[in-house]
Scaffold this motif. Sequence first.
Motif, PDB file in Angstrom:
ATOM      1  N   THR A 358       0.843  -1.192   0.000  1.00 12.99           N
ATOM      2  CA  THR A 358       0.000   0.000   0.000  1.00 12.99           C
ATOM      3  C   THR A 358       0.882   1.247   0.000  1.00 12.99           C
ATOM      4  O   THR A 358       2.111   1.159   0.104  1.00 12.99           O
ATOM      5  N   GLU A 359       0.255   2.398  -0.061  1.00  5.31           N
ATOM      6  CA  GLU A 359       1.006   3.654  -0.067  1.00  5.31           C
ATOM      7  C   GLU A 359       1.592   4.005   1.293  1.00  5.31           C
ATOM      8  O   GLU A 359       2.357   4.975   1.412  1.00  5.31           O
ATOM      9  N   VAL A 360       1.263   3.237   2.346  1.00  2.98           N
ATOM     10  CA  VAL A 360       1.846   3.487   3.666  1.00  2.98           C
ATOM     11  C   VAL A 360       2.748   2.344   4.110  1.00  2.98           C
ATOM     12  O   VAL A 360       3.242   2.340   5.231  1.00  2.98           O
ATOM     13  N   GLY A 361       2.973   1.363   3.235  1.00  2.00           N
ATOM     14  CA  GLY A 361       3.861   0.270   3.570  1.00  2.00           C
ATOM     15  C   GLY A 361       3.325  -1.074   3.100  1.00  2.00           C
ATOM     16  O   GLY A 361       2.226  -1.164   2.544  1.00  2.00           O
ATOM     17  N   VAL A 362       4.112  -2.102   3.322  1.00  2.00           N
ATOM     18  CA  VAL A 362       3.736  -3.458   2.913  1.00  2.00           C
ATOM     19  C   VAL A 362       3.124  -4.192   4.103  1.00  2.00           C
ATOM     20  O   VAL A 362       3.748  -4.307   5.158  1.00  2.00           O
ATOM     21  N   VAL A 363       1.907  -4.676   3.920  1.00  2.00           N
ATOM     22  CA  VAL A 363       1.220  -5.434   4.966  1.00  2.00           C
ATOM     23  C   VAL A 363       1.577  -6.907   4.811  1.00  2.00           C
ATOM     24  O   VAL A 363       1.356  -7.498   3.744  1.00  2.00           O
ATOM     25  N   GLU A 364       2.124  -7.502   5.865  1.00  2.00           N
ATOM     26  CA  GLU A 364       2.422  -8.930   5.883  1.00  2.00           C
ATOM     27  C   GLU A 364       1.488  -9.619   6.870  1.00  2.00           C
ATOM     28  O   GLU A 364       0.850  -8.973   7.706  1.00  2.00           O
ATOM     29  N   LYS A 365       1.411 -10.938   6.795  1.00  2.00           N
ATOM     30  CA  LYS A 365       0.579 -11.691   7.724  1.00  2.00           C
ATOM     31  C   LYS A 365       1.218 -11.700   9.106  1.00  2.00           C
ATOM     32  O   LYS A 365       2.443 -11.651   9.236  1.00  2.00           O
TER      33      LYS A 365
END
Length: 392
Positions: A358-365
Motif C-alpha cells: 500500500t502507499e503506507v507500507g507493505v502489509v504482511e501476515k
Amino acid sequence: MVLEAIKYTRGTLQILDQLQLPHTTHYDHVYSSTDAWHAIKEMRTRGAPAIAIVAALGLAVELENMKISDIAEEVKIFILEKLEYLVTSRPTAVNLADAARKLKRRTEEAAREEGASGRSVREGYVRAAEKMLVDDVSDNENIGRFGAEWIVENTEAGRKGPVSMLTHCNTGSLATAGYGTALGVIRSLHANGNLKHAFCSETRPYNQGSRLTAYELVHDKIPATLVTDSMAAALLRLKGASENIAGIVVGADRVAANGDTANKIGTYSLAILAKHHGVKFLVAAPRTTIDLETKTGNDIVIEERPGKEVALIKGPRFDGVSLDLNVVETISIAANGIDIWNPAFDVTPAELIDGIITEVGVVEKDSDGVFRLDKVFEESGTGEKPSTIGGI
C-alpha cells in the motif's frame, strides 16, 4: 516524457483510448458523466484507480460546462444521481464505489453549509474530484518505493543482486493517474538499478499485458519480455534461476478484509505457480482498494463479460512485411457456435499472498498467518480511507 492516459484541465477531459493501443495513440474527449460511463464500460479506460478518476472528472466537466441551478439542493440531487449511475459501469472495482461514496458525502456537506448555493455545491464537488488526480500519482510513487524496497530486502533473489519480476494485466500509468501500482513497483526497481528484467503476461482475452503493459515498458525503455499466459509456469521453472526471478507482482480491483484479492482473470493461477516455485506473490494496491466491508473473497461479485471478447480479436492488417495501420480488422479465432465463459476477474485466496503493498507500507501476515488490513487505516484516527481515490 511521462505517459499521460488522462489529460485534464478544469472544464475539459481527454482519455487515451486504450482499445486502440499499442498501434494508435488517440485521445477521446469526455464531456459528461454519460461519456465517462461508456468509456469505462467499453474499456477505453480501465484499471481500478483510473476508472474512478475518469468517472469523477467526467461529472466534474459536465457540471463545469452546464447551466447550473442556483438552488443548492437541486445541484446536490443531480450530483448524487449521476454518481449512482457511474458506479454501475464496473461493479467489481471497489475504487469507483469508494470514490462515489466520498464524493457524495462531500457534496452533502457542501449543500449544508451556511449560504450554500448551486455554484458552491458544484465547486465543492469539482475541487474534490480534482484532488483525486493529484493524490493518486503521489500514492502510486509510494507504493512503488515500498514494494521495491521490500523485494530487495525480503527475497532470496533480492539478496543476490538485481531481480526480475513477472506482472499480469496492466497496472501502470494507463491504469492510474500516473506511475502505476504493480508496474510502479517495477518502475521503482528499475529507477534504483535493482531490476534485471521484467516479464509481462499477455493477459487473455483482452490482452492488456501485450497491448498496454508492453507498450509502457517499451515507452519507458525498461528491459522486458512478453510471454503468453500459458508460459508462466515454464518461465519460473526454466528461467527462474538464470533471470533471478524474485516473484510476481499484480494489482487488485478489490481486496477483502481477510486479504482475498479480486484481480484480472489469470491472477489466481499465477499465485499457485508462485507458491509451487518458491517465489513471492505480491499485491500492489492503494488503501482504497481494500474493502473492509467485504469479509472474504466469497462475497465479491465477479463481472462476466461478452463471449465475443474471447472469440474475436482486433488489430491492424499485416501484409507479410509490415503493419498497415490504416486498416483495422476484426477476425474470429474460435469455432463458430461454441459456448464461451468469460469472467473478467478471479479471486486469489489470502493464503497464497505474501504481502499487500500500500502507499503506507507493505502489509504482511501476522504470526497466525492472518492479514490485519484494518491497521493501514489507523493513522487517520477514524477508520476512514484517507488517501488516493476518494480520499477527501
